[in-house]
Design a protein around this motif. Structure first.
Motif, PDB file in Angstrom:
ATOM      1  N   VAL A 187       0.867  -1.178   0.000  1.00  0.00           N
ATOM      2  CA  VAL A 187       0.000   0.000   0.000  1.00  0.00           C
ATOM      3  C   VAL A 187       0.900   1.223   0.000  1.00  0.00           C
ATOM      4  CG1 VAL A 187      -1.675   1.339   1.321  1.00  0.00           C
ATOM      5  CG2 VAL A 187      -1.910  -1.149   1.176  1.00  0.00           C
ATOM      6  N   GLN A 188       0.641   2.158  -0.890  1.00  0.00           N
ATOM      7  CA  GLN A 188       1.480   3.341  -0.996  1.00  0.00           C
ATOM      8  C   GLN A 188       0.801   4.544  -0.374  1.00  0.00           C
ATOM      9  OE1 GLN A 188       3.237   4.149  -4.778  1.00  0.00           O
ATOM     10  NE2 GLN A 188       3.749   2.012  -5.197  1.00  0.00           N
ATOM     11  N   VAL A 189       1.599   5.337   0.335  1.00  0.00           N
ATOM     12  CA  VAL A 189       1.121   6.567   0.958  1.00  0.00           C
ATOM     13  C   VAL A 189       2.092   7.687   0.631  1.00  0.00           C
ATOM     14  CG1 VAL A 189      -0.085   5.396   2.844  1.00  0.00           C
ATOM     15  CG2 VAL A 189       2.321   6.001   3.114  1.00  0.00           C
ATOM     16  N   GLY A 190       1.721   8.914   0.933  1.00  0.00           N
ATOM     17  CA  GLY A 190       2.579  10.059   0.676  1.00  0.00           C
ATOM     18  C   GLY A 190       3.554  10.301   1.822  1.00  0.00           C
ATOM     19  N   ASP A 191       4.109  11.502   1.851  1.00  0.00           N
ATOM     20  CA  ASP A 191       5.054  11.903   2.883  1.00  0.00           C
ATOM     21  C   ASP A 191       4.325  11.968   4.228  1.00  0.00           C
ATOM     22  OD1 ASP A 191       6.863  13.151   4.568  1.00  0.00           O
ATOM     23  OD2 ASP A 191       7.510  14.612   3.071  1.00  0.00           O
ATOM     24  N   LEU A 192       4.837  11.245   5.208  1.00  0.00           N
ATOM     25  CA  LEU A 192       4.178  11.131   6.511  1.00  0.00           C
ATOM     26  C   LEU A 192       4.959  11.812   7.623  1.00  0.00           C
ATOM     27  CD1 LEU A 192       3.148   7.360   6.287  1.00  0.00           C
ATOM     28  CD2 LEU A 192       1.760   9.365   5.712  1.00  0.00           C
ATOM     29  N   ASP A 234       2.547   7.730  12.553  1.00  0.00           N
ATOM     30  CA  ASP A 234       1.963   6.985  13.670  1.00  0.00           C
ATOM     31  C   ASP A 234       0.526   6.582  13.361  1.00  0.00           C
ATOM     32  OD1 ASP A 234       4.342   7.409  14.926  1.00  0.00           O
ATOM     33  OD2 ASP A 234       3.515   8.492  16.649  1.00  0.00           O
ATOM     34  N   LEU A 235      -0.222   7.495  12.725  1.00  0.00           N
ATOM     35  CA  LEU A 235      -1.598   7.168  12.360  1.00  0.00           C
ATOM     36  C   LEU A 235      -1.620   6.007  11.371  1.00  0.00           C
ATOM     37  CD1 LEU A 235      -4.656   9.227  11.698  1.00  0.00           C
ATOM     38  CD2 LEU A 235      -3.752   8.025   9.722  1.00  0.00           C
ATOM     39  N   VAL A 236      -0.750   6.055  10.371  1.00  0.00           N
ATOM     40  CA  VAL A 236      -0.731   4.996   9.351  1.00  0.00           C
ATOM     41  C   VAL A 236      -0.363   3.661   9.976  1.00  0.00           C
ATOM     42  CG1 VAL A 236       0.453   4.182   7.283  1.00  0.00           C
ATOM     43  CG2 VAL A 236      -0.283   6.563   7.438  1.00  0.00           C
ATOM     44  N   HIS A 237       0.689   3.635  10.773  1.00  0.00           N
ATOM     45  CA  HIS A 237       1.113   2.382  11.391  1.00  0.00           C
ATOM     46  C   HIS A 237       0.062   1.854  12.359  1.00  0.00           C
ATOM     47  CE1 HIS A 237       5.636   3.345  10.535  1.00  0.00           C
ATOM     48  NE2 HIS A 237       4.951   3.047   9.453  1.00  0.00           N
ATOM     49  N   SER A 243      -5.805  -3.170  11.363  1.00  0.00           N
ATOM     50  CA  SER A 243      -6.349  -3.949  10.248  1.00  0.00           C
ATOM     51  C   SER A 243      -5.803  -5.362  10.196  1.00  0.00           C
ATOM     52  CB  SER A 243      -6.032  -3.239   8.923  1.00  0.00           C
ATOM     53  OG  SER A 243      -4.643  -3.315   8.629  1.00  0.00           O
ATOM     54  N   GLY A 244      -4.624  -5.577  10.790  1.00  0.00           N
ATOM     55  CA  GLY A 244      -3.983  -6.880  10.679  1.00  0.00           C
ATOM     56  C   GLY A 244      -3.281  -7.087   9.346  1.00  0.00           C
ATOM     57  N   PHE A 245      -3.134  -6.024   8.565  1.00  0.00           N
ATOM     58  CA  PHE A 245      -2.475  -6.118   7.260  1.00  0.00           C
ATOM     59  C   PHE A 245      -1.024  -6.558   7.442  1.00  0.00           C
ATOM     60  CE2 PHE A 245      -0.172  -3.754   3.802  1.00  0.00           C
ATOM     61  CZ  PHE A 245      -0.610  -4.545   2.754  1.00  0.00           C
ATOM     62  N   LEU A 284      -5.885   7.900  20.320  1.00  0.00           N
ATOM     63  CA  LEU A 284      -5.760   7.665  18.886  1.00  0.00           C
ATOM     64  C   LEU A 284      -5.899   6.181  18.579  1.00  0.00           C
ATOM     65  CD1 LEU A 284      -5.207   8.653  16.030  1.00  0.00           C
ATOM     66  CD2 LEU A 284      -2.741   8.537  16.532  1.00  0.00           C
ATOM     67  N   HIS A 285      -5.372   5.337  19.445  1.00  0.00           N
ATOM     68  CA  HIS A 285      -5.508   3.887  19.254  1.00  0.00           C
ATOM     69  C   HIS A 285      -6.981   3.486  19.212  1.00  0.00           C
ATOM     70  CE1 HIS A 285      -4.787  -0.436  19.739  1.00  0.00           C
ATOM     71  NE2 HIS A 285      -5.678  -0.418  20.717  1.00  0.00           N
ATOM     72  N   ALA A 286      -7.774   4.026  20.149  1.00  0.00           N
ATOM     73  CA  ALA A 286      -9.198   3.699  20.185  1.00  0.00           C
ATOM     74  C   ALA A 286      -9.921   4.242  18.952  1.00  0.00           C
ATOM     75  CB  ALA A 286      -9.829   4.241  21.455  1.00  0.00           C
ATOM     76  N   SER A 287      -9.518   5.424  18.500  1.00  0.00           N
ATOM     77  CA  SER A 287     -10.148   6.012  17.316  1.00  0.00           C
ATOM     78  C   SER A 287      -9.889   5.170  16.080  1.00  0.00           C
ATOM     79  CB  SER A 287      -9.611   7.431  17.094  1.00  0.00           C
ATOM     80  OG  SER A 287      -9.870   8.263  18.194  1.00  0.00           O
TER      81      SER A 287
END
Length: 311
Positions: A187-192, A234-237, A243-245, A284-287
């Motif tokens: 999965v590709q994402v931008g600058d984080l 951190d949000l992405v990870h 998700s378990g991805f 954030l984890h719960a969100s």
């Protein structure tokens, strides 16, 4: 208490409407472009007199404006984010001058802020994007209206139902597709590298409900956020873990967001604690866990308020 919610079918508006429905003694009315709205109009184009007539029929004790545009042309942004609040204020002056108005602003109105510090409501507003500038114009229309009003400057909302227009919702959709079709894929994402202040959408809804029902006048501006800045990484990870991805997430360092000039955002929320008795209740984890476990990712109309990944 009669409360009119504008934009109740958007991301923030839907959560706010749901929170208000749970309050005893509240009669909820909705206004906007959706066929199920009690009052049908487009805030971006409606004339003040026509809107005043509709508001007079509704006779609200309070109004919350959740309508806004994140993307589109400069004209689209100005119509929804600047003209819309100004027209609403003019209509309320003639049709419901004593109603409490709660307007959803954006942390993007601040523009660049000091790295490592929390931004208070009295910080200078220096938006660097057309979106931020248009939101600031809407805020000024509300704070200068003379109405019983408050602008909630919301940081980056995240949580169940996040629309695919923003990073949390878009990544959720991509991870769902990957786990179905290629669990070991990429999965590709931008600058984080940028830091953002993420606040749960349910906490935003609680803050709006508190502001609508507060028994005394409120300050013109209140920040609504978590009070903590985290890297987008951190949000992405965190979402990947939820998700378990098991595949790879590739960060394209050359891809930047809409406002790369804003590497840091973090709101000081002491005023909201003091004035409303409000505090964020979700980590954030719960969100992210709630976002992943929610049924699907909901799209939002162009003129509904959506998460702005660049602020």
């Amino acid at each position: 208490m009669r409360i009119l919610v504008l934009g109740a079918n958007g991301y923030l508006g839907g959560h706010i409407a749901g929170r208000l429905r749970a309050l005893p003694g509240v009669r909820l009315l909705t206004g906007g472009r959706h066929p199920d709205d009690d009052l049908r109009f487009d805030l971006a184009t409606v004339q003040p007199g026509a809107l005043a007539g509709l508001v007079e029929l509704a006779s609200p004790d309070a109004v919350v404006n959740c309508v806004g545009a994140v993307g589109g042309s400069a004209l689209t942004l100005v119509e929804a984010n600047s003209r819309g609040p100004a027209v609403l204020c003019e209509a309320l002056h003639s049709a419901a001058p004593t109603a409490r108005l709660v307007h959803l602003g954006s942390v993007a109105e601040y523009g660049p802020t000091i790295l490592g510090e929390q931004t208070a409501e009295d910080a200078p507003a220096r938006p660097v994007s057309a979106y931020g500038a248009s939101k600031l114009a809407g805020t000024l229309a509300v704070t200068g209206s003379g109405l019983d009003s408050v602008v909630l400057r919301v940081t980056d909302p995240v949580g169940p139902g996040a629309p695919s227009a923003g990073l949390p919702g878009r990544l959720t959709a991509e991870l769902r597709a990957a786990t179905r079709h290629d669990p070991a894929g990429t999965v590709q994402v931008g600058d984080l590298s940028a830091h953002r202040d993420f606040v749960d959408v349910r906490d935003v809804a609680t803050a709006a409900a508190m502001a609508l029902t507060a028994p005394r006048p409120l300050p013109p501006l209140l920040n609504i956020g978590s009070g903590h800045a985290v890297p987008l990484r951190d949000l992405v990870h965190g979402l990947v873990r939820a998700s378990g991805f098991r595949g790879k997430v590739i960060e394209n360092l050359g891809a930047v967001g809409r406002s790369p000039e804003v590497p840091w955002q973090c709101a000081r929320i002491t005023a909201a604690r003091r004035e409303l008795g409000w505090a964020p209740g979700h980590t954030l984890h719960a969100s992210l866990a709630a976002l992943w476990s929610a049924d699907g990712v909901h799209g939002v109309e162009d003129r509904e308020l959506r998460w702005d990944p660049a602020g």
